[in-house]
Design an enzyme around this catalytic site. Structure first.
Site, PDB file in Angstrom:
ATOM      1  N   ALA A  17       0.824  -1.210   0.000  1.00 55.25           N
ATOM      2  CA  ALA A  17       0.000   0.000   0.000  1.00 55.25           C
ATOM      3  C   ALA A  17       0.853   1.254   0.000  1.00 55.25           C
ATOM      4  O   ALA A  17       0.533   2.245  -0.680  1.00 55.25           O
ATOM      5  CB  ALA A  17      -0.938  -0.004   1.204  1.00 55.25           C
ATOM      6  N   GLU A  37      10.213   3.497   5.685  1.00 55.65           N
ATOM      7  CA  GLU A  37      10.199   2.033   5.657  1.00 55.65           C
ATOM      8  C   GLU A  37      11.264   1.508   6.612  1.00 55.65           C
ATOM      9  O   GLU A  37      12.422   1.930   6.560  1.00 55.65           O
ATOM     10  CB  GLU A  37      10.450   1.513   4.249  1.00 55.65           C
ATOM     11  CG  GLU A  37      10.785   0.037   4.132  1.00 55.65           C
ATOM     12  CD  GLU A  37       9.763  -0.885   4.799  1.00 55.65           C
ATOM     13  OE1 GLU A  37      10.182  -1.874   5.421  1.00 55.65           O
ATOM     14  OE2 GLU A  37       8.548  -0.612   4.696  1.00 55.65           O
ATOM     15  N   ALA A  38      10.868   0.564   7.480  1.00 58.14           N
ATOM     16  CA  ALA A  38      11.792   0.028   8.482  1.00 58.14           C
ATOM     17  C   ALA A  38      12.863  -0.857   7.861  1.00 58.14           C
ATOM     18  O   ALA A  38      13.974  -0.962   8.394  1.00 58.14           O
ATOM     19  CB  ALA A  38      11.019  -0.749   9.542  1.00 58.14           C
ATOM     20  N   HIS A 443      -2.233 -14.283   5.318  1.00 62.32           N
ATOM     21  CA  HIS A 443      -3.171 -13.254   4.877  1.00 62.32           C
ATOM     22  C   HIS A 443      -3.835 -12.547   6.059  1.00 62.32           C
ATOM     23  O   HIS A 443      -5.054 -12.356   6.054  1.00 62.32           O
ATOM     24  CB  HIS A 443      -4.270 -13.886   4.001  1.00 62.32           C
ATOM     25  CG  HIS A 443      -3.766 -14.598   2.804  1.00 62.32           C
ATOM     26  ND1 HIS A 443      -4.455 -15.661   2.223  1.00 62.32           N
ATOM     27  CD2 HIS A 443      -2.660 -14.416   2.048  1.00 62.32           C
ATOM     28  CE1 HIS A 443      -3.785 -16.095   1.177  1.00 62.32           C
ATOM     29  NE2 HIS A 443      -2.683 -15.363   1.050  1.00 62.32           N
TER      30      HIS A 443
END
Length: 504
Positions: A17, A37-38, A443
């Protein structure tokens, strides 16, 4: 672009996303976006090689999450999720499939407005460039080039022939969300290589001057002025920084990461935050609740005929069907896998697997942080098979899978069921095996559920309820899991979120 003191939008999480939003929002040259972003920008070379995906969750491209011990099995379950640009789209099994349209109807049960399958269809289409010919409702101009394997593994083709021989429907486009039956599924593979969200959306636009991407950035907490979210405090290169957003902060850290960041910021239920030594800032009891996932039971077969080496993603053909209890749409998936997955009975060197998963599970669990420190693992409990109806659905699927396995189409492969094995033939013994020996289908959804009632975390516009300047736009907002692998749905959610954010 060089770092700014403030951005229009700060996006937390460079997974599926986050890559979509960063690309879409910066189409407007006047909008400045920071993407945090890690993980890393550069991932292991195996990421690009489709058959290697089973190795990736244990690499630096994965977080290494496990659940708490599950009530039915007494053991934790590995719950892989991606770490690095592209997120889970960089380590997943490369299946790109919408859920059946019927499974999106339940999204309105808690009041979510405008999120039916038909509402989402334009955003599904916007994400994809489908190679399917004559398939209804497919996109033809999106960044993701999606289509089935040109030459599926021979053993998987035999399984497909067996399904048809057993009376199952041969579908045309099982990925489109309109059909039931068995068919080759769309894959995120282009010219023999994985196409992640970073590949399709982010890397082509990294030269935009209004986009700034920081990797190795671990978000600690959100910052607020009153009820307005003003930014994100994050660690990078051994120092704490604060990123300021003049318009909105958007959480795209996934079902685990987005709920964790809200809880570390004091947003959630006081009884969840107090044991983690976090003070309540904004009461929102739904944060971390409604966690659910597709579990998968595996039937493992030994074959006398050599199974060809995998060239694609191992699971190139699947079926979507109904258990006897299903009334309003398919609730089972059967996937054919060209390797024998590890099993609890006996090693298998040459064979294949038939996976069975309840696609609309009733079981619900929770996620709760155990510390304000983001390095401390959370308590993740999907509560698999807590509801008996999920077990019943899998029992139905195993019966169908076994019927397929013993068709003449698979006879020439000389197969033997190793796990659970033919000593598990009565319902109690099969059910016991299912409850004990299962895996996550990876999921997880639901921890920041969308809706308009008191259980919801975000409203139908993806805004965090009771707060300003803060949205969530990832799998965590899904109220009820769709009857398919979830990555295609996350792309659609993000495409719609981009449109909502442009209107702010």
């Amino acid at each position: 672009m060089s770092a700014l003191s403030a951005y229009d939008f700060t996006i937390v999480g460079g997974g599926t996303a986050g890559c979509v939003l960063a690309a879409r929002l910066t189409e407007d040259a006047d909008v400045h976006v920071l993407l945090l972003e890690a993980g890393d920008a550069d991932l292991p070379t195996a990421v690009a090689h489709p058959p290697s995906w089973p190795l990736l969750s244990a690499s630096e491209a994965g977080w290494g999450d496990v659940t708490v011990a599950q009530r039915t099995s007494g053991a934790p379950v590995a719950l892989p999720r991606g770490k690095g640009l592209g997120g889970s789209s960089s380590i997943n099994a490369l299946v790109f499939a919408r859920g059946h349209r019927s499974s999106y109807d339940a999204w309105s049960d808690h009041g979510a407005k405008g999120w039916t399958f038909d509402d989402l269809l334009p955003y599904f289409q916007r994400s994809e460039r489908s190679t399917a010919r004559g398939a209804e409702g497919r996109g033809t101009a999106g960044p993701l080039v999606v289509g089935p394997a040109a030459e599926p593994n021979d053993v998987l083709l035999a399984c497909l022939a067996g399904a048809v021989e057993a009376g199952q429907r041969r579908a045309h486009d099982i990925s489109g969300g309109l059909e039931e039956g068995f068919a080759p599924v769309d894959l995120n593979i282009v010219a023999g290589r994985r196409q992640s969200a970073a590949d399709a959306y982010l890397r082509p636009v990294l030269n935009r001057p209004n986009l700034h991407v920081v990797t190795g950035a671990t978000a600690h907490r959100l910052t607020f002025e009153g009820t307005r979210c003003t930014g994100v405090e994050y660690a990078h290169a051994g120092r704490l920084h604060t990123a300021t957003a003049t318009r909105e902060v958007v959480l795209t850290a996934g079902t685990v990461g987005s709920a964790e960041l809200l809880q570390r910021s004091g947003v959630g239920a006081e009884e969840d935050l107090r044991p983690a030594h976090v003070d309540l800032f904004h009461k929102l009891p739904g944060v971390g609740r409604n966690l659910h996932d597709h579990p998968r039971a595996n039937l493992v077969y030994r074959a006398r005929r050599p199974v060809p080496a995998a060239r694609h993603n191992h699971g190139e053909i699947l079926g979507l069907l109904r258990s006897p209890a299903a009334s309003d749409g398919p609730d089972l998936q059967i996937i054919f896998i060209d390797i024998p997955v590890p099993n609890p009975v006996a090693p298998v060197d040459n064979g294949f697997t038939i996976g069975v998963s309840p696609m609309r599970p009733a079981s619900r669990g929770s996620l709760r942080i155990s510390s304000p420190d983001p390095r401390t693992p959370s308590l993740i409990d999907p509560n698999y098979f807590a509801e008996e109806e999920d077990v019943r659905a899998v029992l139905s699927g195993i019966e169908t899978a076994r019927t397929i396995a013993w068709t003449s189409a698979l006879g020439e492969w000389g197969i033997e069921e190793v796990s659970p094995g033919l000593t598990a033939v009565d319902e109690p013994s099969i059910a016991a095996h299912v409850r004990t020996h299962f895996t996550s289908y990876c999921h997880p959804v639901g921890t920041c559920m969308m809706g308009e009632d008191d259980a919801a975390v975000v409203d139908s516009q993806l805004r965090v309820r009771g707060l300003d300047g803060l949205r969530v736009a990832d799998a965590s907002v899904i109220p009820s899991i769709p009857s398919g692998n979830t990555n295609a749905t996350v792309y659609a959610i993000a495409e719609r979120a981009a449109e909502l954010l442009r209107g702010t």
